[in-house]
Design an enzyme around this catalytic site. Structure first.
Site, PDB file in Angstrom:
ATOM      1  N   GLU A  61       0.174   5.318   0.732  1.00  0.00           N
ATOM      2  CA  GLU A  61      -0.888   6.268   0.810  1.00  0.00           C
ATOM      3  C   GLU A  61      -0.451   7.611   0.361  1.00  0.00           C
ATOM      4  O   GLU A  61       0.670   7.689  -0.150  1.00  0.00           O
ATOM      5  CB  GLU A  61      -0.929   6.389   2.693  1.00  0.00           C
ATOM      6  CG  GLU A  61      -1.438   5.374   3.119  1.00  0.00           C
ATOM      7  CD  GLU A  61      -1.558   5.105   4.613  1.00  0.00           C
ATOM      8  OE1 GLU A  61      -2.279   4.374   5.255  1.00  0.00           O
ATOM      9  OE2 GLU A  61      -1.065   6.261   5.255  1.00  0.00           O
ATOM     10  N   ASN A  62      -1.364   8.312   0.445  1.00  0.00           N
ATOM     11  CA  ASN A  62      -1.220   9.806  -0.114  1.00  0.00           C
ATOM     12  C   ASN A  62      -1.788  10.789   0.913  1.00  0.00           C
ATOM     13  O   ASN A  62      -3.007  10.512   1.329  1.00  0.00           O
ATOM     14  CB  ASN A  62      -1.896   9.819  -1.612  1.00  0.00           C
ATOM     15  CG  ASN A  62      -1.317  11.024  -2.477  1.00  0.00           C
ATOM     16  OD1 ASN A  62      -2.172  12.235  -2.020  1.00  0.00           O
ATOM     17  ND2 ASN A  62      -0.944  10.991  -3.281  1.00  0.00           N
ATOM     18  N   CYS A  73     -10.201  -4.853  -0.083  1.00  0.00           N
ATOM     19  CA  CYS A  73     -11.255  -4.066   0.025  1.00  0.00           C
ATOM     20  C   CYS A  73     -12.116  -4.275  -1.329  1.00  0.00           C
ATOM     21  O   CYS A  73     -11.767  -4.982  -2.165  1.00  0.00           O
ATOM     22  CB  CYS A  73     -11.028  -2.540  -0.213  1.00  0.00           C
ATOM     23  SG  CYS A  73     -10.156  -1.745  -1.605  1.00  0.00           S
ATOM     24  N   ASN A  84       0.739  -1.290  -0.010  1.00  0.00           N
ATOM     25  CA  ASN A  84       0.021  -0.137   0.002  1.00  0.00           C
ATOM     26  C   ASN A  84       0.882   1.120   0.038  1.00  0.00           C
ATOM     27  O   ASN A  84       1.999   1.242   0.472  1.00  0.00           O
ATOM     28  CB  ASN A  84      -1.088  -0.074   0.874  1.00  0.00           C
ATOM     29  CG  ASN A  84      -0.522  -0.206   2.493  1.00  0.00           C
ATOM     30  OD1 ASN A  84       0.498  -0.663   2.685  1.00  0.00           O
ATOM     31  ND2 ASN A  84      -0.798   0.746   3.375  1.00  0.00           N
ATOM     32  N   GLU A  90      -2.891  -4.919  -3.162  1.00  0.00           N
ATOM     33  CA  GLU A  90      -3.213  -5.663  -4.334  1.00  0.00           C
ATOM     34  C   GLU A  90      -3.362  -5.117  -5.656  1.00  0.00           C
ATOM     35  O   GLU A  90      -3.053  -5.852  -6.657  1.00  0.00           O
ATOM     36  CB  GLU A  90      -4.657  -6.179  -3.833  1.00  0.00           C
ATOM     37  CG  GLU A  90      -4.890  -6.816  -2.557  1.00  0.00           C
ATOM     38  CD  GLU A  90      -5.263  -6.031  -1.519  1.00  0.00           C
ATOM     39  OE1 GLU A  90      -5.914  -6.519  -0.370  1.00  0.00           O
ATOM     40  OE2 GLU A  90      -4.946  -4.807  -1.534  1.00  0.00           O
ATOM     41  N   CYS A 132     -10.861  -3.481  -4.754  1.00  0.00           N
ATOM     42  CA  CYS A 132      -9.597  -4.390  -5.062  1.00  0.00           C
ATOM     43  C   CYS A 132     -10.076  -5.854  -5.315  1.00  0.00           C
ATOM     44  O   CYS A 132      -9.742  -6.576  -6.196  1.00  0.00           O
ATOM     45  CB  CYS A 132      -8.352  -4.610  -3.905  1.00  0.00           C
ATOM     46  SG  CYS A 132      -7.323  -3.350  -3.904  1.00  0.00           S
ATOM     47  N   CYS A 160      -3.825   0.536  -3.243  1.00  0.00           N
ATOM     48  CA  CYS A 160      -3.806  -0.567  -2.248  1.00  0.00           C
ATOM     49  C   CYS A 160      -2.714  -1.584  -2.529  1.00  0.00           C
ATOM     50  O   CYS A 160      -2.368  -1.735  -3.946  1.00  0.00           O
ATOM     51  CB  CYS A 160      -5.347  -1.261  -2.254  1.00  0.00           C
ATOM     52  SG  CYS A 160      -6.662  -0.635  -1.638  1.00  0.00           S
TER      53      CYS A 160
END
Length: 136
Positions: free
Chosen positions: A48-49, A90, A46, A59, A93, A57
């Site tokens: 993040e931003n 999720c 993963n 996946e 994904c 993600c």
């Protein structure tokens, strides 16, 4: 069904990917390993931003690596998250995985930090899904 040796190899890839994750906001590091239909394993983490939800993600990262390598079909994914809870892909994904998978045979494995694991088919996690065959 995946062999124990293949699960072990996928777990090693997912754990290495998790160690490289970029999660400065949630501090929730995730790694994934996707098994391509050619037998190769592709890792993703993963990312993040600050402009949430613009992150990626694990996946999705693993699928991108698979596609970049020229593989267009996947057999399984293994996801590793933080803590004692098992995490599954999720919803977004799950749909991304569906693009490259046969739902009834595609295996989704979740492993926690304690080594506990659970397994489902993609069809169990994404019933009545929409996929590429709907366009034919």
């Amino acid at each position: 069904m995946l062999s124990a040796a293949l699960k072990t190899e996928m777990l090693a890839v997912a754990r290495a990917a998790r160690a490289a994750a970029y999660a400065p906001y949630s501090n929730y590091f995730v790694g994934a390993a996707v098994l391509g239909d050619d037998g190769r394993i592709f890792g993703g983490c993963n990312v993040e931003n600050a402009a949430f939800p613009e992150g990626v993600c694990a996946e999705a990262g693993a699928l991108s690596a698979m596609v970049l390598a020229g593989v267009r079909k996947a057999q399984a994914v293994l996801v590793v998250g933080a803590g004692s809870h098992l995490i599954t892909p999720c919803g977004g994904c799950r749909q991304k995985l569906r693009e490259f998978a046969q739902p009834d045979s595609f295996q989704v494995l979740a492993v926690n930090e304690d080594g506990q694991e659970q397994q489902w088919t993609l069809a169990e996690l994404l019933p009545h899904s929409f996929g590429p065959e709907h366009f034919s």
